[in-house]
Design an enzyme around this catalytic site. Structure first.
Site, mmCIF file in Angstrom:
data_model
loop_
_atom_site.group_PDB
_atom_site.id
_atom_site.type_symbol
_atom_site.label_atom_id
_atom_site.label_comp_id
_atom_site.label_asym_id
_atom_site.label_seq_id
_atom_site.Cartn_x
_atom_site.Cartn_y
_atom_site.Cartn_z
ATOM 1 N N HIS A 165 0.899 -0.976 0.137
ATOM 2 C CA HIS A 165 0.024 0.127 -0.039
ATOM 3 C C HIS A 165 0.880 1.266 -0.129
ATOM 4 O O HIS A 165 0.636 2.266 -0.770
ATOM 5 C CB HIS A 165 -1.020 -0.112 1.334
ATOM 6 C CG HIS A 165 -2.237 -0.782 0.966
ATOM 7 N ND1 HIS A 165 -2.524 -2.040 0.614
ATOM 8 C CD2 HIS A 165 -3.463 -0.104 0.505
ATOM 9 C CE1 HIS A 165 -3.574 -2.207 0.441
ATOM 10 N NE2 HIS A 165 -4.364 -1.085 0.466
ATOM 11 N N LYS A 194 -10.266 -7.473 7.803
ATOM 12 C CA LYS A 194 -10.875 -7.749 8.957
ATOM 13 C C LYS A 194 -10.669 -6.654 9.922
ATOM 14 O O LYS A 194 -9.642 -5.813 9.672
ATOM 15 C CB LYS A 194 -10.608 -8.902 9.575
ATOM 16 C CG LYS A 194 -8.860 -9.126 10.103
ATOM 17 C CD LYS A 194 -8.638 -10.057 11.392
ATOM 18 C CE LYS A 194 -7.083 -10.273 11.251
ATOM 19 N NZ LYS A 194 -6.731 -9.355 12.507
#
Lengths: 183, 279
Positions: free
Chosen positions: A38, A103
């Site tokens: 990222h 999650k």
């Protein structure tokens, strides 16, 4: 609870049909990226460089799989905690990213950006990594090979199980469900 | 003096790394099973079923239960009648190196916390030593995943905060972790000592069997009460609601200073891996 089969690419019409709490089975392409990938993706965006895959209408899966055993497509591959990607997520959503699988909670900023860009956040079961791997049919590293487990992989998945946690209207399943069982 | 060769330690550690990561221990499996029966949330119940199914698949295929095969943490108890032939620290790290390679376990350690280059063999391990009576070495191992590790907290309470202060802090830590630490959790609490001792006690608590209780009655009662209160938070499996937020609370204590009441909370996910071997 509704059960929905979805195929990638995750276009706007499909996103609008998904509501917090829906159980989905995803078939098609997912791209893996976690912390280090990222960072590089967003650095590339800021420098105006081309990204290793077309983000538009795609789904990113936050995962760093374990090494594959001989003859296996991939090792164990469950979701990692999503909030660590929050600082990078808006830039990707603004480029047309439509889905994220991870999650845990997202920041308010990310939820706002999900609503603004009409995207969706799915949760897979953290720690159910051997079970989830069964739905991954192929895996190929397409960028940042040096990052090893954190490299970007293009996965082909069949009936990948997930649940809609934040839908494109901003409904949040974590908030809705916990209230029901709190004493 | 009983002589123990370090090669033997390396071999055992290597095997432990693989076993702990692929076979979830009975105490954890049984606890999940029993909570599953009483889970009221349909989503929660389904998740607990999938968690058990996942453990079966991992054990049968000998693949990691979770892809985060953790940072390797050891508590090593060395008997006073043991003569170790060689360097035990090197031997344990070599065991980790071999086990993580041979077991196809993920290498998740970076050399420098800021530069962040992967060491590619999951070393160094985190090793705590203790010296005990006897002619054995006991190795306790837990691969510690960081989804849950990141949600841990330390607070230096005032003595006047007392037991209520401790309870509030534990509940607040679990509540703030919410879905992030992969509930249902095992909650390790360390009370007393100094700043670092409290953290160490909380970690040690996570190595305890889920069927165990603290020997001191007031601490055993605290473990019991905290578990009930945590499960009243409604967080549930994976934070998607339910009555199963924690499987067990283990509390460890140590004498402390007249001015202090340190409390540390170390969280573990439902893949609460822990394994002990005696050499």
């Amino acid at each position: 609870m509704k059960e929905i089969n979805i195929n990638t690419p995750l276009t706007l019409d499909k996103v609008k049909n998904l509501k917090a709490g829906d159980r989905v089975y995803i078939t098609g392409t997912l791209y893996t990226a976690r912390d280090a990938a990222h960072k590089r993706l967003v650095e590339s965006i800021k420098e105006g460089k081309e990204l290793p895959f077309d983000v538009k209408n795609s789904i990113i899966y936050y995962v760093g799989p374990s090494p594959s055993k001989p003859g296996e497509v991939i090792g164990s591959a469950g979701p990692t905690t999503s909030y660590r990607m929050d600082d990078y997520t808006k830039d990707l959503l603004n480029l047309g990213l439509k889905g994220m699988i991870g999650k845990g909670k997202r920041s308010e900023d990310v939820v706002k950006s999900i609503v603004k860009n009409k995207a969706v956040y799915f949760a897979a079961i953290g720690g159910a990594a051997a079970l989830i791997s069964k739905s991954i049919k192929s895996s190929e590293i397409i960028a940042y090979d040096d990052l090893a487990t954190e490299a970007i992989r293009k996965l082909y998945v069949k009936d990948f199980p997930a649940i809609v946690v934040v839908d494109s209207e901003g409904n949040n399943l974590y908030n809705i469900e916990v209230q029901k069982y709190k004493k | 003096m009983r002589k123990i060769r370090v090669e033997e330690i390396t071999k055992e550690v290597s095997k432990m790394c693989i076993k702990a990561n692929c076979d979830l221990s009975e105490d954890v499996l049984k606890q999940i099973e029993s909570f599953k029966e009483n889970e009221k949330s349909p989503i929660g119940k389904d998740i607990l079923e999938k968690i058990l199914l996942n453990a079966d698949i991992a054990s049968e295929k000998q693949v990691p239960i979770c892809q985060d095969t953790g940072m390797a943490v050891f508590f090593v108890e060395i008997g006073d009648r043991v003569n170790i032939k060689g360097n035990i620290k090197k031997a344990i790290n070599e065991g980790v190196r071999q086990g993580y390679k041979d077991g196809f376990l993920r290498k998740s350690v970076v050399k420098d916390p800021l530069i962040r280059d992967n060491t590619k063999d999951n070393t160094p391990a985190i090793i705590h030593y203790d010296f005990v009576e006897g002619d054995k070495i006991t190795i306790h191992f837990a691969p510690k995943g960081f989804g849950s590790e990141n949600m841990g907290k330390l607070k230096m309470l005032k003595p006047s905060d007392g037991i209520d202060g401790v309870k509030d802090f534990v509940l607040d830590t679990v509540n703030k972790a919410g879905p992030n630490a992969c509930p249902p959790l095992v909650v390790g609490v360390g009370i007393g000592g100094t700043m670092e001792k409290a953290c160490l006690l909380a970690k040690k608590a996570l190595f305890r069997d889920l069927n165990s209780y603290n020997e001191k009655k007031h601490i055993k009662d605290l473990e019991h009460e905290l578990l009930l209160k945590i499960n009243d938070l409604g967080i549930g499996p994976q934070g998607l609601g339910g009555r199963t937020t924690a499987l067990k609370v283990n509390v460890e204590t140590f004498p402390t200073h007249i001015a202090g009441l340190p409390v540390a909370v170390n969280l573990n996910c439902h893949v609460a891996r822990h394994l002990t071997v005696e050499i």
